[in-house]
Design an enzyme around this catalytic site. Structure first.
Site, PDB file in Angstrom:
ATOM      1  N   HIS A  26      61.987  45.148  32.684  1.00 22.16           N
ATOM      2  CA  HIS A  26      60.547  45.064  32.942  1.00 22.16           C
ATOM      3  C   HIS A  26      59.811  45.031  31.614  1.00 22.16           C
ATOM      4  O   HIS A  26      59.298  46.049  31.155  1.00 22.16           O
ATOM      5  CB  HIS A  26      60.091  46.256  33.782  1.00 22.16           C
ATOM      6  CG  HIS A  26      60.595  46.211  35.196  1.00 22.16           C
ATOM      7  ND1 HIS A  26      60.054  45.381  36.154  1.00 22.16           N
ATOM      8  CD2 HIS A  26      61.590  46.884  35.813  1.00 22.16           C
ATOM      9  CE1 HIS A  26      60.687  45.552  37.312  1.00 22.16           C
ATOM     10  NE2 HIS A  26      61.632  46.460  37.131  1.00 22.16           N
ATOM     11  N   LEU A  51      46.023  53.372  51.101  1.00 22.29           N
ATOM     12  CA  LEU A  51      45.307  52.328  50.350  1.00 22.29           C
ATOM     13  C   LEU A  51      45.412  51.038  51.169  1.00 22.29           C
ATOM     14  O   LEU A  51      46.292  50.920  52.025  1.00 22.29           O
ATOM     15  CB  LEU A  51      45.935  52.156  48.959  1.00 22.29           C
ATOM     16  CG  LEU A  51      45.979  53.428  48.091  1.00 22.29           C
ATOM     17  CD1 LEU A  51      46.723  53.172  46.784  1.00 22.29           C
ATOM     18  CD2 LEU A  51      44.575  53.940  47.794  1.00 22.29           C
ATOM     19  N   PHE A  66      56.991  44.101  30.586  1.00 22.22           N
ATOM     20  CA  PHE A  66      55.641  44.655  30.537  1.00 22.22           C
ATOM     21  C   PHE A  66      55.639  46.134  30.909  1.00 22.22           C
ATOM     22  O   PHE A  66      55.166  46.977  30.139  1.00 22.22           O
ATOM     23  CB  PHE A  66      54.695  43.870  31.456  1.00 22.22           C
ATOM     24  CG  PHE A  66      53.376  44.575  31.658  1.00 22.22           C
ATOM     25  CD1 PHE A  66      52.499  44.756  30.593  1.00 22.22           C
ATOM     26  CD2 PHE A  66      53.021  45.087  32.902  1.00 22.22           C
ATOM     27  CE1 PHE A  66      51.288  45.426  30.750  1.00 22.22           C
ATOM     28  CE2 PHE A  66      51.816  45.754  33.073  1.00 22.22           C
ATOM     29  CZ  PHE A  66      50.948  45.921  32.001  1.00 22.22           C
ATOM     30  N   TRP A  67      56.196  46.470  32.049  1.00 17.31           N
ATOM     31  CA  TRP A  67      56.072  47.839  32.548  1.00 17.31           C
ATOM     32  C   TRP A  67      56.757  48.854  31.639  1.00 17.31           C
ATOM     33  O   TRP A  67      56.360  50.020  31.585  1.00 17.31           O
ATOM     34  CB  TRP A  67      56.530  47.941  34.011  1.00 17.31           C
ATOM     35  CG  TRP A  67      55.444  47.448  34.922  1.00 17.31           C
ATOM     36  CD1 TRP A  67      55.438  46.300  35.650  1.00 17.31           C
ATOM     37  CD2 TRP A  67      54.173  48.070  35.128  1.00 17.31           C
ATOM     38  NE1 TRP A  67      54.235  46.161  36.313  1.00 17.31           N
ATOM     39  CE2 TRP A  67      53.441  47.238  36.004  1.00 17.31           C
ATOM     40  CE3 TRP A  67      53.560  49.250  34.663  1.00 17.31           C
ATOM     41  CZ2 TRP A  67      52.138  47.545  36.435  1.00 17.31           C
ATOM     42  CZ3 TRP A  67      52.271  49.558  35.087  1.00 17.31           C
ATOM     43  CH2 TRP A  67      51.584  48.714  35.957  1.00 17.31           C
ATOM     44  N   LEU A  90      45.271  42.448  43.267  1.00 14.13           N
ATOM     45  CA  LEU A  90      45.807  41.650  42.154  1.00 14.13           C
ATOM     46  C   LEU A  90      46.331  40.338  42.735  1.00 14.13           C
ATOM     47  O   LEU A  90      47.207  40.347  43.614  1.00 14.13           O
ATOM     48  CB  LEU A  90      46.938  42.419  41.459  1.00 14.13           C
ATOM     49  CG  LEU A  90      47.781  41.610  40.464  1.00 14.13           C
ATOM     50  CD1 LEU A  90      46.940  41.045  39.327  1.00 14.13           C
ATOM     51  CD2 LEU A  90      48.917  42.484  39.910  1.00 14.13           C
TER      52      LEU A  90
HETATM   53  C1  YNC Z   1      52.459  43.994  41.299  1.00 16.00           C
HETATM   54  N1  YNC Z   1      52.224  43.768  42.582  1.00 16.00           N
HETATM   55  O1  YNC Z   1      56.934  43.151  37.437  1.00 16.00           O
HETATM   56  P1  YNC Z   1      57.611  43.131  34.212  1.00 16.00           P
HETATM   57  S1  YNC Z   1      49.615  44.799  45.005  1.00 16.00           S
HETATM   58  C2  YNC Z   1      52.174  45.332  39.408  1.00 16.00           C
HETATM   59  N2  YNC Z   1      51.949  45.085  40.720  1.00 16.00           N
HETATM   60  O2  YNC Z   1      56.205  42.620  34.814  1.00 16.00           O
HETATM   61  P2  YNC Z   1      53.499  37.202  36.028  1.00 16.00           P
HETATM   62  C3  YNC Z   1      53.428  43.432  39.156  1.00 16.00           C
HETATM   63  N3  YNC Z   1      52.907  44.539  38.608  1.00 16.00           N
HETATM   64  O3  YNC Z   1      58.477  43.469  35.395  1.00 16.00           O
HETATM   65  P3  YNC Z   1      53.078  36.431  38.772  1.00 16.00           P
HETATM   66  C4  YNC Z   1      53.222  43.094  40.492  1.00 16.00           C
HETATM   67  N4  YNC Z   1      53.854  41.940  40.758  1.00 16.00           N
HETATM   68  O4  YNC Z   1      58.189  41.972  33.424  1.00 16.00           O
HETATM   69  C5  YNC Z   1      54.428  41.577  39.616  1.00 16.00           C
HETATM   70  N5  YNC Z   1      54.176  42.463  38.656  1.00 16.00           N
HETATM   71  O5  YNC Z   1      57.323  44.315  33.376  1.00 16.00           O
HETATM   72  C6  YNC Z   1      54.638  42.433  37.275  1.00 16.00           C
HETATM   73  N6  YNC Z   1      51.253  37.426  44.354  1.00 16.00           N
HETATM   74  O6  YNC Z   1      53.749  38.726  35.636  1.00 16.00           O
HETATM   75  C7  YNC Z   1      56.086  42.039  37.172  1.00 16.00           C
HETATM   76  N7  YNC Z   1      49.542  40.815  44.911  1.00 16.00           N
HETATM   77  O7  YNC Z   1      52.071  36.876  35.804  1.00 16.00           O
HETATM   78  C8  YNC Z   1      56.187  41.546  35.748  1.00 16.00           C
HETATM   79  O8  YNC Z   1      53.827  37.227  37.597  1.00 16.00           O
HETATM   80  C9  YNC Z   1      54.867  40.831  35.570  1.00 16.00           C
HETATM   81  O9  YNC Z   1      52.523  35.135  38.270  1.00 16.00           O
HETATM   82  C10 YNC Z   1      55.006  39.328  35.832  1.00 16.00           C
HETATM   83  O10 YNC Z   1      51.856  37.370  39.172  1.00 16.00           O
HETATM   84  C11 YNC Z   1      52.073  38.538  39.938  1.00 16.00           C
HETATM   85  O11 YNC Z   1      47.240  44.530  44.141  1.00 16.00           O
HETATM   86  C12 YNC Z   1      51.120  38.510  41.146  1.00 16.00           C
HETATM   87  O12 YNC Z   1      51.483  40.237  45.852  1.00 16.00           O
HETATM   88  C13 YNC Z   1      51.402  39.743  42.000  1.00 16.00           C
HETATM   89  O13 YNC Z   1      49.373  36.855  43.234  1.00 16.00           O
HETATM   90  C14 YNC Z   1      49.696  38.548  40.632  1.00 16.00           C
HETATM   91  O14 YNC Z   1      52.716  37.083  42.248  1.00 16.00           O
HETATM   92  C15 YNC Z   1      51.352  37.202  41.947  1.00 16.00           C
HETATM   93  O15 YNC Z   1      54.002  36.370  39.942  1.00 16.00           O
HETATM   94  C16 YNC Z   1      50.561  37.148  43.236  1.00 16.00           C
HETATM   95  O16 YNC Z   1      54.440  36.303  35.355  1.00 16.00           O
HETATM   96  C17 YNC Z   1      50.682  37.419  45.704  1.00 16.00           C
HETATM   97  O17 YNC Z   1      53.958  41.384  36.543  1.00 16.00           O
HETATM   98  C18 YNC Z   1      49.719  38.589  45.871  1.00 16.00           C
HETATM   99  C19 YNC Z   1      50.345  39.940  45.547  1.00 16.00           C
HETATM  100  C20 YNC Z   1      49.893  42.161  44.556  1.00 16.00           C
HETATM  101  C21 YNC Z   1      49.357  43.144  45.547  1.00 16.00           C
HETATM  102  C22 YNC Z   1      48.222  45.197  44.097  1.00 16.00           C
HETATM  103  C23 YNC Z   1      48.314  46.431  43.215  1.00 16.00           C
HETATM  104  C24 YNC Z   1      48.398  45.965  41.777  1.00 16.00           C
HETATM  105  C25 YNC Z   1      48.655  47.090  40.817  1.00 16.00           C
HETATM  106  C26 YNC Z   1      48.706  46.592  39.371  1.00 16.00           C
HETATM  107  C27 YNC Z   1      49.042  47.695  38.402  1.00 16.00           C
HETATM  108  C28 YNC Z   1      47.832  48.596  38.129  1.00 16.00           C
HETATM  109  C29 YNC Z   1      48.154  49.605  37.033  1.00 16.00           C
HETATM  110  C30 YNC Z   1      46.980  50.574  36.787  1.00 16.00           C
HETATM  111  C31 YNC Z   1      45.822  49.923  35.998  1.00 16.00           C
HETATM  112  C32 YNC Z   1      44.663  50.912  35.691  1.00 16.00           C
HETATM  113  C33 YNC Z   1      45.129  51.937  34.726  1.00 16.00           C
HETATM  114  C34 YNC Z   1      44.123  52.954  34.322  1.00 16.00           C
HETATM  115  C35 YNC Z   1      43.731  53.944  33.835  1.00 16.00           C
END
Ligand code: YNC
Ligand code: MG
Length: 388
Positions: free
Chosen positions: A2, A387, A4-5, A138
């Site tokens: 991961h 949530l 990023f994470w 997101l």
């Molecule tokens: C996800 N759902 O692992 P690594 S839920 C967090 N939450 O990073 P890329 C996620 N991280 O593993 P893509 C994630 N999904 O390399 C993927 N990742 O470290 C990580 N889907 O990025 C992943 N919505 O841009 C990897 O991926 C990196 O183009 C890869 O975009 C991902 O809202 C995404 O399921 C989810 O729209 C945007 O697939 C896309 O695939 C998409 O190359 C459909 O990203 C919709 C979808 C997610 C719903 C949600 C909660 C999000 C939480 C985010 C984290 C918040 C942290 C706290 C921040 C505030 C801090 C303070 C204080």
């Protein structure tokens, strides 16, 4: 694994067994003056925008992005279809920050291509109430996936949360990331089994006919609990007391005050519904149940385009058995034309799921905290937080 994470202040997989690490914040807050003042860099063709969710036009753009690009099931048969009214409700709770509603536009076409949001919330972890951001929605447009845009979105929302002097966050996701504080399962209760089977949401059980299935899930037309009625504005103080007292038993739960209860639980048509039991003798509010409305688009079906789903929210039983209270909730949902009633195995939900004919779903939902360590993963029944 991961890229990023691994760089973020979250529980890491390598630390999972290490009980010497203390519970609580992973990093201390940095002085506000040291928080980066400029937004993170985006690829050159894109620009940041702050989304004004009061604006019908912006709200429609967000709605369209999510309707076409947000979460789907594993088989790509259904996609969440949050309504505009739902988005406005979910994103404008008491004390919300407009700067946490973040979009990315293509500079030339002005098209909205990505989105992420936060809203403030007081969340109690054991004995400590922590001001957090709840991160949700997101979304990156399907054509821009796998280009590492998501980490930039997450860093930008983190920066804007830090600018408000808030250092922790809570979020849920269907994917496994470092590291869940708990993992839950969705359960589904058919209300309109024929439609659910027709659209491929469920299948006819072994040795079952359609008519036996319809009979199995049939519900009475009216609720059975005396004093069961819709929540009204004047109920806010009593519901707040009931709910605060109930949520105090869970390890992680929101710390709701009356303003929060008015916002999150007062019925709002096609968004959130709440019912309660008022004692016929004492006029006391003894029980409470609620659900939110989140339809899904049905992808590529000739006959149906949307699945009307209710999601169990917060339920409290002190006098009415929880089983009976939830059966009345199902009756109300059925009467209001929902096709399915969904619930996670959080709080005390396990006590009624099987008996009320819920079946386990295939997807899991993982709960996460940002910059807050929990020593051991929690059982889903120790979670008092829902949530969207
Ligand atoms: C996800 N759902 O692992 P690594 S839920 C967090 N939450 O990073 P890329 C996620 N991280 O593993 P893509 C994630 N999904 O390399 C993927 N990742 O470290 C990580 N889907 O990025 C992943 N919505 O841009 C990897 O991926 C990196 O183009 C890869 O975009 C991902 O809202 C995404 O399921 C989810 O729209 C945007 O697939 C896309 O695939 C998409 O190359 C459909 O990203 C919709 C979808 C997610 C719903 C949600 C909660 C999000 C939480 C985010 C984290 C918040 C942290 C706290 C921040 C505030 C801090 C303070 C204080
Ligand atoms: Mg990407």
């Amino acid at each position: 694994r991961h890229k990023f994470w691994e760089t973020q202040p979250v529980g890491q997989f390598k630390d999972l067994g290490d009980t010497s690490l203390p519970e609580g914040p992973i990093e201390p807050p940095t002085p506000l003056a040291e928080v980066k003042q400029e937004p993170y860099n985006l690829p050159n063709l894109y620009e940041w925008i702050t989304c004004d969710m009061d604006s019908e036009e912006i709200c429609s753009e967000v709605y369209n992005l999510l309707t076409n690009n947000y979460v789907e099931d594993d088989e790509n048969m259904f996609r969440f279809n949050y309504s505009k009214e739902f988005l406005q409700w979910a994103l404008r709770p008491p004390g919300y920050f407009r700067s946490w509603h973040i979009g990315v536009r293509a500079k030339s076409s002005k098209k909205l291509v990505a989105f992420i949001t936060g809203v403030p919330a007081k969340i109690r972890v054991r004995d400590t109430v922590v001001i957090m951001a709840e991160i949700n929605f997101l979304c990156v447009h399907k054509k821009l996936r796998s280009k590492r845009l998501a980490p930039v979105m997450i860093k930008e929302v983190t920066r804007r949360v830090h600018l408000e002097n808030i250092w922790q966050a809570a979020y849920t996701a269907g994917v496994v990331l470092p590291t869940p504080i708990s993992t839950c399962q969705y359960w589904h209760r058919s209300l309109n089994p024929k439609k659910l089977i027709d659209v491929g949401f469920s299948r006819l059980g072994a040795r079952m006919t359609m008519s036996r299935t319809i009979k199995l899930y049939k519900l009475p037309d009216s609720t059975v609990t005396p004093g069961f009625r819709k929540m009204e504005l004047h109920d806010v103080p009593a519901v707040t007391r009931l709910l605060r007292n109930y949520l105090s038993r869970f390890v992680v739960a929101p710390d709701f005050d009356e303003n929060d209860v008015e916002h999150w639980l007062l019925p709002k048509e096609n968004v959130v519904d709440s019912y309660l039991v008022e004692s016929q003798e004492t006029q006391e509010i003894t029980d409470f149940c609620s659900f939110y409305t989140l339809p899904s688009s049905i992808l590529g079906n000739q006959n149906y385009s949307t699945l009307k789903a209710a999601y169990s929210y917060y339920n409290v039983s002190t006098k009415t058995p929880l089983l009976q209270l939830m059966n009345d909730t199902l009756i109300v949902a059925k009467r209001n034309d929902y096709d399915v009633f969904n619930a996670l195995d959080v709080m005390q939900n396990e006590s009624f799921l099987k008996e009320l004919k819920f079946g386990p779903g295939d997807g899991k939902l993982h709960y996460y905290l940002y910059n807050y360590r929990i020593k051991h993963a929690l059982r889903s029944s120790e979670l008092g937080l829902v949530l969207f």
